[in-house]
Design an enzyme around this catalytic site. Structure first.
Site, PDB file in Angstrom:
ATOM      1  N   HIS A 331       0.831  -1.203   0.000  1.00 53.21           N
ATOM      2  CA  HIS A 331       0.000   0.000   0.000  1.00 53.21           C
ATOM      3  C   HIS A 331       0.866   1.253   0.000  1.00 53.21           C
ATOM      4  CE1 HIS A 331      -2.985   2.935   1.684  1.00 53.21           C
ATOM      5  NE2 HIS A 331      -3.776   2.261   0.869  1.00 53.21           N
ATOM      6  N   CYS A 332       1.995   1.200   0.697  1.00 49.72           N
ATOM      7  CA  CYS A 332       2.863   2.374   0.841  1.00 49.72           C
ATOM      8  C   CYS A 332       3.519   2.800  -0.473  1.00 49.72           C
ATOM      9  CB  CYS A 332       3.953   2.093   1.861  1.00 49.72           C
ATOM     10  SG  CYS A 332       3.372   1.592   3.482  1.00 49.72           S
ATOM     11  N   ILE A 333       3.725   1.880  -1.404  1.00 51.32           N
ATOM     12  CA  ILE A 333       4.465   2.228  -2.619  1.00 51.32           C
ATOM     13  C   ILE A 333       3.542   2.480  -3.809  1.00 51.32           C
ATOM     14  CG2 ILE A 333       6.440   0.907  -1.797  1.00 51.32           C
ATOM     15  CD1 ILE A 333       5.841  -1.189  -3.963  1.00 51.32           C
TER      16      ILE A 333
END
Length: 343
Positions: A331-333
């Site tokens: 999700h972070c990237i």
């Protein structure tokens, strides 16, 4: 003009990512850097098999990106410092009449972390907004996309140590943050959590991003990270956060349905307590790109839970350990661009 951030389950136009560049986050050795490049490329190429992906590539990485990324992926060149697109890129929203907007938060390197290189990233959101044909919506709030989650029906999940942290917004209070969430995201039901996971306050941490802790697969529902082992400090952390969510209400005034996503069994790596979290997944058109941690039983259990939470979607599990070693997950990237209904 009213703006609303759609839920991640809404139809999407494309996924945005940033290709890694050399620096402290990527790794100190050639082997570490190679593993980092491979992890980002694996996620991008997997998504590109299912829907459009656009990758922002620093000029120093043009050749490498061309050699590692699928020909299905659109590559655009622009200087970047960090490559966690959820945080450095815009948060996309839609207007009442279906036009695309792009919230441009202030990014200061997760509260001015000494290892971060946020300088080039102050221009990334505006650059993406122009390419996407979105109206840029500037904010004076220091914030990142990983520091919030919405359910598309008025609720936004926030964390005291992110939006109200002295390193980000020393003069803000809850009222100011909530007003900005309502103005830019259409989120009028803020749910504040007191903190994030233990490792998120250590090296390469974000000081409590909510996308490692909880997400909303549907209005009124919360997928919640669970650490069952009392040896891990997050066992107590998550008990406290669960109590906070049990006391909260959704935008309709009803209690949330809490769905548990237990952590894998591994407790520590070479750096200390792990923050391995299945919550840090990405919903895309027709699928969920899920984090795996090399534990077949636990990875399969998480995939089954996600399958029930996102009915009708393919669950695709990718090994996310190299991402987590650098401070985040799938999700972070990534950053989703919702499908607009008007030009």
């Amino acid at each position: 003009m009213n703006w609303t951030m759609p839920p991640e389950t809404a139809p999407q136009e494309r996924i945005w990512m940033a290709f890694p560049r050399q620096g402290m986050t990527l790794g100190a050795t050639e082997a570490e850097r190679a593993a980092g490049y491979a992890a980002w490329a694996m996620v991008a190429n997997t998504i590109a098999e299912r829907m459009p992906v656009t990758m922002v590539v620093d000029p120093t990485e043009t050749a490498r990106a061309a050699s590692m990324l699928s020909g299905e992926i659109t590559r655009v060149e622009h200087p970047i410092g960090e490559f966690w697109m959820r945080d450095t890129g815009p948060t996309f929203v839609l207007s009442d009449d279906g036009r695309l907007g792009a919230v441009d938060w202030i990014f200061n390197g997760w509260g001015g972390q000494d290892w971060s290189d946020p300088g080039p990233d102050r221009y990334v959101a505006a650059f993406i907004a122009e390419i996407a044909g979105a109206e840029r919506l500037p904010s004076l709030l220091v914030n990142e996309g990983g520091g919030l989650h919405v359910d598309g029906a008025g609720t936004v999940l926030l964390t005291d140590t992110v939006q109200l942290g002295a390193e980000r917004n020393p003069h803000a209070d809850r009222g100011r943050v909530e007003a900005e969430m309502a103005r830019l995201l259409g989120a009028t039901n803020p749910v504040w959590l007191s903190r994030g996971l233990t490792r998120d306050y250590e090296a390469f941490g974000t000081s409590g991003h909510v996308d490692m802790v909880a997400t909303c697969p549907a209005p009124g529902q919360i997928l919640l990270h669970v650490q069952d082992n009392p040896e891990h400090p997050d066992h107590a952390v998550m008990q406290a956060l669960r109590a906070e969510l049990e006391a909260a209400r959704d935008a309709s005034g009803a209690p949330f349905e809490i769905i548990e996503l237990p952590a894998p069994e591994l407790l520590r790596d070479a750096e200390g307590w792990v923050d391995y979290s299945y919550v840090n997944h990405l919903a895309i058109n027709g699928a969920v790109i899920a984090c795996g941690f090399g534990e077949p039983k636990e990875d399969a259990r998480a995939a089954e839970i996600l399958g029930h939470a996102y009915p009708g979607r393919e669950i695709v599990t990718l090994d996310a350990r190299e991402l987590f070693a650098r401070g985040g997950g799938i999700h972070c990237i990534t950053q989703q661009q919702p499908r607009a209904s008007a030009p």
